[in-house]
Scaffold this active site. Structure first.
Site, short mmCIF file in Angstrom:
data_model
loop_
_atom_site.label_atom_id
_atom_site.label_comp_id
_atom_site.label_asym_id
_atom_site.label_seq_id
_atom_site.Cartn_x
_atom_site.Cartn_y
_atom_site.Cartn_z
N GLU A 44 10.12 12.99 -2.36
CA GLU A 44 10.36 11.66 -1.80
C GLU A 44 9.16 11.19 -0.99
O GLU A 44 8.63 11.92 -0.17
CB GLU A 44 11.60 11.70 -0.91
CG GLU A 44 12.38 10.40 -0.92
CD GLU A 44 12.99 10.12 -2.29
OE1 GLU A 44 12.47 9.21 -2.97
OE2 GLU A 44 13.96 10.78 -2.66
N HIS A 45 8.75 9.94 -1.25
CA HIS A 45 7.58 9.33 -0.61
C HIS A 45 6.30 10.10 -0.97
O HIS A 45 5.33 10.10 -0.22
CB HIS A 45 7.76 9.24 0.91
CG HIS A 45 8.76 8.20 1.31
ND1 HIS A 45 8.47 6.85 1.38
CD2 HIS A 45 10.08 8.31 1.64
CE1 HIS A 45 9.56 6.18 1.76
NE2 HIS A 45 10.55 7.04 1.90
N ASP A 47 5.16 9.71 -4.38
CA ASP A 47 4.57 9.06 -5.56
C ASP A 47 3.38 8.18 -5.21
O ASP A 47 2.37 8.20 -5.90
CB ASP A 47 5.63 8.30 -6.38
CG ASP A 47 6.32 7.17 -5.65
OD1 ASP A 47 6.28 7.14 -4.40
OD2 ASP A 47 6.94 6.33 -6.33
N GLY A 139 18.95 2.58 -3.28
CA GLY A 139 17.99 3.65 -3.49
C GLY A 139 18.05 4.26 -4.88
O GLY A 139 17.52 5.34 -5.11
N SER A 141 17.02 2.46 -7.53
CA SER A 141 15.99 1.72 -8.26
C SER A 141 16.52 0.63 -9.18
O SER A 141 16.16 0.54 -10.35
CB SER A 141 15.10 2.68 -9.04
OG SER A 141 13.85 2.09 -9.19
N SER A 142 17.34 -0.23 -8.61
CA SER A 142 17.79 -1.41 -9.35
C SER A 142 16.60 -2.28 -9.74
O SER A 142 16.61 -2.92 -10.80
CB SER A 142 18.78 -2.21 -8.51
OG SER A 142 18.22 -2.55 -7.26
N ASP A 187 9.56 5.13 -10.26
CA ASP A 187 10.80 4.45 -10.67
C ASP A 187 10.66 3.84 -12.07
O ASP A 187 11.53 4.01 -12.93
CB ASP A 187 11.18 3.36 -9.67
CG ASP A 187 11.42 3.92 -8.28
OD1 ASP A 187 11.49 5.15 -8.15
OD2 ASP A 187 11.53 3.13 -7.33
N TYR A 237 8.39 0.55 5.04
CA TYR A 237 7.78 1.14 3.85
C TYR A 237 6.26 0.97 3.86
O TYR A 237 5.52 1.95 3.74
CB TYR A 237 8.40 0.53 2.59
CG TYR A 237 7.95 1.13 1.29
CD1 TYR A 237 8.70 2.12 0.66
CD2 TYR A 237 6.77 0.73 0.68
CE1 TYR A 237 8.28 2.68 -0.54
CE2 TYR A 237 6.35 1.28 -0.52
CZ TYR A 237 7.11 2.25 -1.12
OH TYR A 237 6.69 2.80 -2.31
#
Length: 396
Positions: A44-45, A47, A139, A141-142, A187, A237
């Site tokens: 997580e975080h 990429d 969370g 990834s829509s 994503d 972010y």
């Protein structure tokens, strides 16, 4: 939501989208496609720090149905109730002198961004309806699901060269320029390249993906939505990303992917405490993700679960992107016999947790979480699913 159930869910969503298309535009939609949301098992975080991630595509999808039309004007309607108003937008195809720009409603920026960055010309104008089972702001990834679905739809109207990695990159560019979120590639990549029965170990520097089998019938992935909604376009972010870039620069590295804990310790006096914590999370999380892929290949679920919990604790304490609701959901899950591991997933500040557990522990885990969590959780029982694909418009 495995197997037959997920097929039924996609079919119901497709039927809704086709019905609304017919009501709004007349006639049958010529094209139907879908692209999945994703859950990140670990990494997580990492990429946007060119690190490693281990997501899987979900049976939750965004569907686009539509047809090409004459002229320059495009019309798109979303059926997503939590999307901002208006739910229908009309815009002209972009030209060299008149590119598509961001505006209101926010959901349409993802569509416009993909049209702008599409890799083949000439695009025809089109009419389309969007329907999605991926929860907004959860969370899962829509946004990437929508981008990749729109791109897959455009491929049916005006085929590109079929390069899947370039497709994911174009969708990432759309999010950067039109949604103004400086996201990494994960994503979009897994939404394009997801593989049924597998997680995907993605190297965000080389853009190489290694499928990792995750098809044990005695195992499920439980996603628990806290229903506390977050928005990544706030300051949190971008500030985390900037802190990582600053840390890499102080360490003399192009990204934190190239840094070791020894490098970080050697430079500790040059870093403020917050920047040190952020960098430590990323460096250790990249290593954890590499380990996690190896133990998953061996079917060592207990070890994998331990790495998930370590990841959550680091996101809570070092990266500071968790929140009380997520912490309670993770703690509650870990109290149940048959649960291997649990962690927050996605950008943080609300959204979902992901839990790896024995299939026969599912109901008691859900029940225990409901007893311990004061909010109103939503549960998705999932297995790794296929990436973006074309659907038959005749599917019932």
């Amino acid at each position: 939501m495995a197997g037959d159930q997920s097929d039924a869910d996609v079919a119901a969503l497709l039927a809704d989208a086709r019905r609304v298309y017919q009501e709004r535009f007349g006639g049958e939609a010529q094209v139907a496609v879908c692209a999945p949301g994703r859950v990140n098992l670990i990494g997580e975080h990492t990429d946007y720090n060119q690190g490693l991630v281990l997501p899987m595509a979900l049976p939750l999808v965004t569907i686009v149905v539509g047809s090409s039309t004459s002229g320059q004007s495009c019309s798109v309607e979303t059926l997503t109730e939590s999307a901002d108003e208006p739910r229908r937008v009309d815009f002209n195809l972009p030209t060299e002198s008149s590119p598509l720009t961001s505006g209101k409603p926010a959901w349409a920026n993802y569509v416009k961004g993909v049209v702008q960055h599409y890799r083949a010309r000439p695009l025809p104008a089109f009419k389309a309806v969007i329907a999605s089972s991926v929860p907004l702001g959860g969370g899962l990834s829509s946004s990437a699901s929508l981008e990749v679905a729109v791109y897959t739809f455009l491929q049916q109207l005006c085929p590109d060269d079929g390069d899947k990695v370039a497709k994911a990159v174009a969708c990432q560019q759309a999010e950067h320029t039109h949604a103004r979120v400086p996201c990494g590639i994960m994503d979009q990549f897994v939404s394009v390249l997801g593989k049924e029965g597998h997680a995907l170990l993605i190297d965000c520097r080389s853009l190489e993906a290694t499928p990792v089998p995750l098809a044990d019938p005695n195992l499920v992935i439980l996603i628990t939505n806290s229903n506390v909604r977050h928005s990544l376009t706030g300051s949190e972010y971008p500030s985390r990303r900037k802190q990582c870039e600053n840390a890499a620069a102080i360490l003399g590295k192009s990204s934190l992917r190239d840094a070791t804990m020894q490098d970080l310790e050697d430079a500790k006096d040059s870093l403020d405490s917050v920047t040190y914590q952020r960098a430590r999370h990323v460096i250790e999380e990249i290593e954890r993700t590499a380990q996690a892929a190896e133990v998953l290949k061996r079917g060592a679920y207990q070890e994998f679960g331990k790495l998930m919990v370590e990841s959550h604790n680091s996101l809570r304490d070092l990266y500071e992107v968790s929140c009380p609701e997520l912490d309670v959901l993770v703690a509650a899950a870990m109290e149940v016999d048959g649960v291997f591991g649990s962690r927050m997933t996605g950008g943080g500040f609300g959204g979902c947790t992901v839990t790896l557990l024995q299939a026969d522990a599912t109901e008691r885990t859900k029940k225990h979480i409901q007893e311990r969590y004061s909010g109103h959780p939503t549960f998705y029982v999932t297995t790794p699913s296929e990436g973006a694909r074309v659907l038959s418009v005749m599917e019932k």
